[in-house]
Write an enzyme that holds these catalytic residues in place. Structure first.
Site, PDB file in Angstrom:
ATOM      1  N   TYR A 164      -8.681  -1.105  12.157  1.00 46.27           N
ATOM      2  CA  TYR A 164      -9.038  -0.238  13.290  1.00 46.27           C
ATOM      3  C   TYR A 164     -10.086   0.806  12.910  1.00 46.27           C
ATOM      4  O   TYR A 164     -10.358   1.736  13.672  1.00 46.27           O
ATOM      5  CB  TYR A 164      -7.811   0.424  13.912  1.00 46.27           C
ATOM      6  N   GLY A 213      -6.997  -2.992  16.758  1.00 48.78           N
ATOM      7  CA  GLY A 213      -5.880  -2.791  15.836  1.00 48.78           C
ATOM      8  C   GLY A 213      -5.192  -1.444  15.928  1.00 48.78           C
ATOM      9  O   GLY A 213      -4.095  -1.273  15.374  1.00 48.78           O
ATOM     10  N   ARG A 240      -2.499   8.537   9.361  1.00 49.37           N
ATOM     11  CA  ARG A 240      -2.644   9.152  10.693  1.00 49.37           C
ATOM     12  C   ARG A 240      -1.288   9.457  11.321  1.00 49.37           C
ATOM     13  O   ARG A 240      -1.209   9.983  12.426  1.00 49.37           O
ATOM     14  CB  ARG A 240      -3.445   8.233  11.615  1.00 49.37           C
ATOM     15  N   THR A 296       4.851   4.361   3.500  1.00 44.13           N
ATOM     16  CA  THR A 296       3.624   3.581   3.458  1.00 44.13           C
ATOM     17  C   THR A 296       3.300   3.198   2.020  1.00 44.13           C
ATOM     18  O   THR A 296       4.105   3.408   1.117  1.00 44.13           O
ATOM     19  CB  THR A 296       2.483   4.330   4.208  1.00 44.13           C
ATOM     20  N   LYS A 314       6.749   0.562   0.222  1.00 43.90           N
ATOM     21  CA  LYS A 314       7.532  -0.186   1.229  1.00 43.90           C
ATOM     22  C   LYS A 314       8.572  -1.130   0.599  1.00 43.90           C
ATOM     23  O   LYS A 314       9.655  -1.304   1.153  1.00 43.90           O
ATOM     24  CB  LYS A 314       6.596  -0.980   2.141  1.00 43.90           C
ATOM     25  N   ILE A 374      -6.305  -6.404  12.790  1.00 48.04           N
ATOM     26  CA  ILE A 374      -5.471  -5.243  12.468  1.00 48.04           C
ATOM     27  C   ILE A 374      -6.300  -4.102  11.875  1.00 48.04           C
ATOM     28  O   ILE A 374      -5.815  -2.996  11.754  1.00 48.04           O
ATOM     29  CB  ILE A 374      -4.260  -5.593  11.592  1.00 48.04           C
ATOM     30  N   ASP A 421       6.556  -2.965  11.711  1.00 51.48           N
ATOM     31  CA  ASP A 421       5.152  -3.404  11.756  1.00 51.48           C
ATOM     32  C   ASP A 421       4.985  -4.625  12.668  1.00 51.48           C
ATOM     33  O   ASP A 421       4.035  -4.704  13.447  1.00 51.48           O
ATOM     34  CB  ASP A 421       4.638  -3.727  10.350  1.00 51.48           C
TER      35      ASP A 421
END
Ligand code: ATR
Length: 282
Positions: A228, A249, A21, A67, A71, A226, A108
């Site tokens: 969502y 989240g 997103r 992402t 990472k 977390i 984060d």
């Protein structure tokens, strides 16, 4: 927005990246602040990660979000990881310096804490123990965030106990007591807690629900998930009915994006209800 020759460029590297997103989120802010810039999804295979970053830097990109599954590779690649990146062993935000070297941050934990402060302003990090369900990368970020804000006591409950122990060991020298309880004891671990955080996928659309006996959870304990998708997980609905302060989240995703946007585009963006609605719309 029509791009000019001076457009500021950033993007998110992932594999896959279509579910992210972040382009929607940063795109909203770029339009809101009238910035001549673009933030693009960058599908990059793991074996191409370094080549892609080097090429995009050469092409003038100001930075990236990183992402899954990049990472940890990003942590190894950057020239200057910040303290949170060191604590977590992963980088989610890369900022290209003027000389082409790379600053690596992990926002984060910051995103988690900023969301918690906004959603439960009365919660104090040091007051009562925090119970963290799960021991993956998300739990690691949450624990690093909690410790950075002064949390004194953290209890990890995870299905695979050895992962809880490995995670607790990472924070052995931190100024907090990080302990482990068996997954079967997760209901009992809630006694005396001031905060409960679900970092597992349980309760996410398509995943099994989180089974948890809430009887021992003190009435004032704040609960956050977390997950969502859905925004109101089964856990949040249940604790909401019991009267607990609840933080969903989505805000973690929105807040973790703020430092990167500011570094790349020069404006510290605001997390607003309108942004939440925009990011939620498909
Ligand atoms: P992330 O980086 O998002 O945290 P992860 O490293 O895959 O992802 O971690 C997922 C977490 O959800 C783990 O704590 C996992 O427990 P295990 O360590 O035992 O695998 C937890 N999890 C996933 N499915 C679960 C289930 N059905 N029951 C209990 N815990 C589960």
């Amino acid at each position: 927005m029509i791009l000019s020759g001076q457009s500021k460029l950033a993007g998110v590297l992932g594999w896959p990246v279509g579910h992210s997103r972040s382009p929607r989120l940063h795109g909203y802010w770029l339009r809101q602040y009238g910035i001549d810039g673009a933030y693009v999804p960058l599908p990059v295979k793991p074996e191409d990660f370094e080549t892609a970053v080097r090429g995009l830097v050469a092409a003038g990109f100001r930075g990236f979000n990183v992402t899954v599954p990049h990472k940890e590779a990003a942590f190894r690649l950057v020239d200057r990881p910040d303290d949170q990146a060191e604590a977590i062993g992963a980088v989610n935000t890369i900022i290209v310096a003027g000389d082409g070297t790379l600053d690596g941050r992990n926002t984060d934990g910051y995103g988690f804490m900023a969301n918690l402060s906004a959603g439960a302003p009365d919660w104090k990090a040091s007051s009562a123990p925090a119970v963290v369900l799960g021991a993956g990368g998300a739990a690691r970020s949450v624990i690093a965030g909690l410790i950075s804000q002064g949390a004194g006591s953290i209890v990890i409950c995870n299905r695979t106990r050895s992962r809880s122990e490995d995670l607790a060991a990472l924070f052995a020298n931190a100024p907090a007591d990080v302990s482990v309880r068996d997954w079967e004891d997760r209901g009992r671990a809630l006694a005396g807690a001031g905060l409960l955080v679900n970092t597992t996928q349980l309760g996410m659309t398509g995943q099994p629900p989180l089974e948890l006996d809430l009887t021992a959870l003190p009435p004032a304990a704040v609960v956050t998930d977390i997950v969502y998708a859905p925004l109101e997980t089964d856990l949040l609905r249940r604790v909401g009915e019991r009267g607990h302060p609840v933080v969903d989240g989505l805000g973690m995703l929105l807040h973790q994006a703020v430092p990167g946007f500011e570094a790349w585009f020069g404006v510290r963006p605001e997390v607003t209800p309108a942004l939440r609605n925009f990011v939620l719309r498909d």
